[in-house]
Design a protein around this motif. Structure first.
Motif, mmCIF file in Angstrom:
data_model
loop_
_atom_site.group_PDB
_atom_site.id
_atom_site.type_symbol
_atom_site.label_atom_id
_atom_site.label_comp_id
_atom_site.label_asym_id
_atom_site.label_seq_id
_atom_site.Cartn_x
_atom_site.Cartn_y
_atom_site.Cartn_z
ATOM 1 N N SER A 232 2.868 2.645 -17.190
ATOM 2 C CA SER A 232 3.956 1.740 -16.833
ATOM 3 C C SER A 232 3.450 0.370 -16.405
ATOM 4 C CB SER A 232 4.796 2.340 -15.704
ATOM 5 O OG SER A 232 4.058 2.380 -14.490
ATOM 6 N N GLU A 233 2.172 0.314 -15.997
ATOM 7 C CA GLU A 233 1.544 -0.924 -15.528
ATOM 8 C C GLU A 233 2.320 -1.542 -14.359
ATOM 9 O OE1 GLU A 233 0.287 -3.692 -18.486
ATOM 10 O OE2 GLU A 233 -0.219 -2.139 -19.941
ATOM 11 N N THR A 234 2.932 -0.701 -13.548
ATOM 12 C CA THR A 234 3.592 -1.172 -12.333
ATOM 13 C C THR A 234 3.371 -0.142 -11.235
ATOM 14 O OG1 THR A 234 5.670 -2.078 -11.452
ATOM 15 C CG2 THR A 234 5.829 -0.092 -12.804
ATOM 16 N N THR A 235 3.923 -0.387 -10.062
ATOM 17 C CA THR A 235 3.716 0.512 -8.929
ATOM 18 C C THR A 235 5.049 0.871 -8.278
ATOM 19 O OG1 THR A 235 3.493 -1.279 -7.310
ATOM 20 C CG2 THR A 235 1.481 -0.589 -8.485
ATOM 21 N N THR A 236 5.002 1.862 -7.420
ATOM 22 C CA THR A 236 6.205 2.273 -6.706
ATOM 23 C C THR A 236 6.740 1.145 -5.837
ATOM 24 O OG1 THR A 236 5.476 4.576 -6.671
ATOM 25 C CG2 THR A 236 7.125 3.937 -5.045
ATOM 26 N N ALA A 237 5.835 0.362 -5.234
ATOM 27 C CA ALA A 237 6.265 -0.743 -4.376
ATOM 28 C C ALA A 237 7.105 -1.747 -5.168
ATOM 29 C CB ALA A 237 5.048 -1.432 -3.762
ATOM 30 N N TYR A 238 6.688 -2.055 -6.407
ATOM 31 C CA TYR A 238 7.453 -2.986 -7.232
ATOM 32 C C TYR A 238 8.807 -2.397 -7.612
ATOM 33 C CZ TYR A 238 3.940 -6.625 -8.015
ATOM 34 O OH TYR A 238 3.074 -7.675 -7.848
ATOM 35 N N VAL A 239 8.847 -1.117 -7.910
ATOM 36 C CA VAL A 239 10.111 -0.477 -8.283
ATOM 37 C C VAL A 239 11.079 -0.467 -7.093
ATOM 38 C CG1 VAL A 239 11.181 1.674 -9.050
ATOM 39 C CG2 VAL A 239 9.032 0.921 -10.077
ATOM 40 N N ARG B 247 0.815 -1.221 0.000
ATOM 41 C CA ARG B 247 0.000 0.000 0.000
ATOM 42 C C ARG B 247 0.849 1.273 0.000
ATOM 43 N NH1 ARG B 247 -2.707 -3.480 3.598
ATOM 44 N NH2 ARG B 247 -1.843 -2.435 5.440
ATOM 45 N N ILE B 248 2.140 1.141 -0.317
ATOM 46 C CA ILE B 248 2.988 2.328 -0.461
ATOM 47 C C ILE B 248 2.395 3.234 -1.540
ATOM 48 C CG2 ILE B 248 5.257 3.144 -1.229
ATOM 49 C CD1 ILE B 248 6.491 0.691 -0.001
ATOM 50 N N HIS B 249 2.409 4.538 -1.280
ATOM 51 C CA HIS B 249 1.850 5.487 -2.245
ATOM 52 C C HIS B 249 2.475 5.285 -3.621
ATOM 53 C CE1 HIS B 249 0.337 9.144 -4.069
ATOM 54 N NE2 HIS B 249 1.581 9.510 -4.367
ATOM 55 N N ASN B 250 1.640 5.122 -4.626
ATOM 56 C CA ASN B 250 2.105 4.863 -5.978
ATOM 57 C C ASN B 250 2.259 6.158 -6.765
ATOM 58 O OD1 ASN B 250 2.768 3.584 -8.401
ATOM 59 N ND2 ASN B 250 0.616 3.457 -9.021
ATOM 60 N N SER B 251 3.485 6.409 -7.209
ATOM 61 C CA SER B 251 3.753 7.605 -8.008
ATOM 62 C C SER B 251 4.102 7.261 -9.460
ATOM 63 C CB SER B 251 4.910 8.403 -7.384
ATOM 64 O OG SER B 251 6.079 7.607 -7.295
#
Length: 569
Positions: free
Chosen positions: A165-172, A156-160
């Motif tokens: 990109s079809e991904t999220t900040t947590a994945y990065v 649930r980290i804020h996604n920027s």
């Protein structure tokens, strides 16, 4: 003056006294490996392929076949055929490395020339760097699963990240953590990696079979998995099976091309033959079967087909039970280690060997591995995992390029020169050397490369830009690039050599180094300086080993037999 001293300290290990051109050809990492570094026996190669096969990429390739419309047994047939056909090509191209202890960039010089080899080596290095990022992204997904299993709030980290990109900040963030974990693994030299692969050969099957068994149990047994029908029929089914076989081949063309890198560390040449022909297809077939079953089990579990194995693990976490989370901590941690070792074997070492040849004065195998890691984080690898189609298209695109390199290399060793080599000529720009050709470029190799690529060019362009339409026939030729690229380039190279025979072309097969007993260019440079250097051992293989003060001069070797020695398997 200060800058010049800094640059001097940054230079890679090489013999003093070499000219700039000689230094370009004969750094320590490009020379034949010394005997003490030939540590890989037959069981090490078996462990290597078991370890290499149990990875998320192999799972993903197999599972994407289910997503493309095959059922489980059709996908398994494609896997068995594909990887079984890879084995012979792998061993054929590895042979010069196993016999003479030389790495891919040096072997490639026999076919494309001392300086003509730079483009194929750059091609392979670029693919290794890009593929490093792709494998690292899969490893980062495992880190995401691990962190989410331990701390569910991590997801649930804020996604920027933008929606495209079809991904999220947590994945990065997870990807960056994996990237940091990978840096120490690049430091380990090739000849010492065998112990890490032995460990991976244990860890990989344990986590793979655990996820397989768990998925089948959650799906209600093997029945619901086996009963799922194919969604294709007729010619569409047949060509999809051919495409799936090609995806197995394309997955392995990186390792086929740079097969001499690891074979150069073999204790005996035979250690790099049967262990690879047998262990490689068995390992990849078993792992692919697990991937097929895990992907097929996603429909009974979740009601939707998921082709990415890590996404399946992530979806399991949605139920939130503590037992599921505990199990996935164990499985994801194992897969992280598996991916770390895979990236070293398939990409860091390959990129390091190749980049060493492109900038030998300042790059070593270790430094080249770190360059690959930098490229891997800069290329935004998540863009290649948007769908199974995107993933398969990428495999095919880089496979066709490498097939046109491997074809002429195999033909040169086995059909043109028939085992005859002059290893010392790989490291000197002497115009009388076998591999100098025309200004250091072998036009026969480039003619073969271009012809092999031209046959597949229409399908290649269509893959990169689907808006450009090509005929069905051109697309199907491209689907068979592992045959058309390798076969056409190899055939054209052989015909060109018949028309214009290169130095060393032979009618009789005999694996022999015709320069044995002669001093290599680096050894000559050391001798002319008048005293041995403790920091430089000069490599082994083709010429005689570097001799230390008071030891016997290799020019006096009784084994020289007039400058020729036959090397037995």
């Amino acid at each position: 003056m200060r800058a010049r001293q800094i640059l001097k300290k940054l230079e890679s290990n090489h013999a003093e006294g070499l000219s700039h051109k000689e230094m370009f050809l004969a750094t320590e990492d490009l020379l034949p490996v010394t005997e003490e570094k030939k540590t890989w026996d037959a069981w090490n190669f078996v462990a290597f392929w078991i370890a290499d096969s149990f990875n998320l990429n192999t799972f993903t390739i197999a599972s994407s076949m289910i997503s493309a419309g095959l059922n489980w047994w059709q996908a398994l047939i494609c896997v068995i055929i594909g990887y079984s056909l890879v084995g012979p090509l792998l061993v054929l191209n590895a042979r010069p490395g196993a016999i003479h202890g030389i790495v891919f960039p040096a072997v490639n010089r026999t076919t494309f020339g001392l300086f003509g080899s730079l483009w194929p080596v750059f091609n392979r290095a670029g693919m290794a760097c890009i593929w490093w990022g792709v494998q690292a992204w899969l490893g980062g997904e495992c880190v995401y699963v691990l962190l989410r299993a331990i701390w569910p709030s991590f997801a649930r980290i804020h996604n920027s990240m933008p929606a495209s990109s079809e991904t999220t900040t947590a994945y990065v963030v997870a990807f960056f953590i994996y990237w940091l974990l990978s840096l120490p693994t690049i430091w380990v030299p090739i000849h010492k990696l065998r112990w890490l692969f032995m460990a991976k050969a244990v860890v990989g099957p344990i986590v793979g079979f655990t996820l397989f068994g768990w998925s089948i149990t959650r799906a209600g047994g093997i029945g619901p998995v086996f009963s799922q029908p194919a969604t294709l029929s007729g010619s569409r089914l047949g060509w999809q099976m051919i495409i799936s076989i090609s995806s197995c081949f394309n997955n392995m063309f990186t390792l086929i091309t740079n097969a001499p890198d690891f074979a150069s560390r073999a204790k005996t040449p035979s250690a790099a033959v049967w262990p690879q022909i047998i262990a490689m297809p068995i390992g990849f077939s078993v792992t692919s079967f697990l991937g097929i079953m895990i992907a097929s089990a996603s429909v009974p579990q979740f009601g939707v087909q998921i082709w990415d194995v890590v996404k399946i693990m992530d979806t399991m976490l949605d139920e939130g039970s503590s037992s599921t989370r505990a199990g996935l901590v164990f499985i994801s941690a194992g897969f992280i280690y598996v991916q770390l070792m895979l990236n070293v074997a398939a990409n860091s070492v390959s990129a390091g060997c190749d980049l060493t040849a492109l900038m030998p004065r300042y790059l070593s195998i270790r430094r080249g591995g770190y360059v690959a890691a930098i490229v891997g984080i800069c290329m935004c690898p998540w863009t290649l995992y948007k769908s199974s189609a995107t993933f398969s298209n990428y495999l095919g695109a880089y496979g066709v390029l490498l097939s046109c390199i491997a074809g002429p290399m195999i033909t040169d060793y086995w059909l043109v020169r028939r085992g005859h080599m002059r290893v010392n000529d790989l490291y000197t720009a002497d115009k009388d050397g076998w591999y100098y050709y025309t200004f250091g470029i072998n036009w026969r190799g480039y003619l073969a490369y271009l012809c092999g690529f031209a046959v597949n060019a229409p399908g290649f362009i269509n893959t990169l830009n689907p808006a450009i339409t090509v005929s069905v026939g051109a697309q199907r030729i491209y689907f068979l690039s592992w045959i058309t690229g390798t076969g056409v380039s190899g055939l054209i190279y052989y015909l060109a050599c018949l028309i214009s025979p290169p130095p060393g072309m032979n009618k009789h097969f005999e694996e022999v180094d015709e320069s044995f007993g002669e001093l290599r260019v680096d050894q000559i440079a050391v001798r002319e300086k008048g005293s041995p250097q403790a920091s430089y051992d000069g490599g082994g293989g083709g010429g005689a080993d570097y001799y230390h003060q008071g030891e016997k001069d290799p020019m006096d070797s009784e084994r020289s037999g007039g400058g020729v020695t036959v090397l037995e398997a």
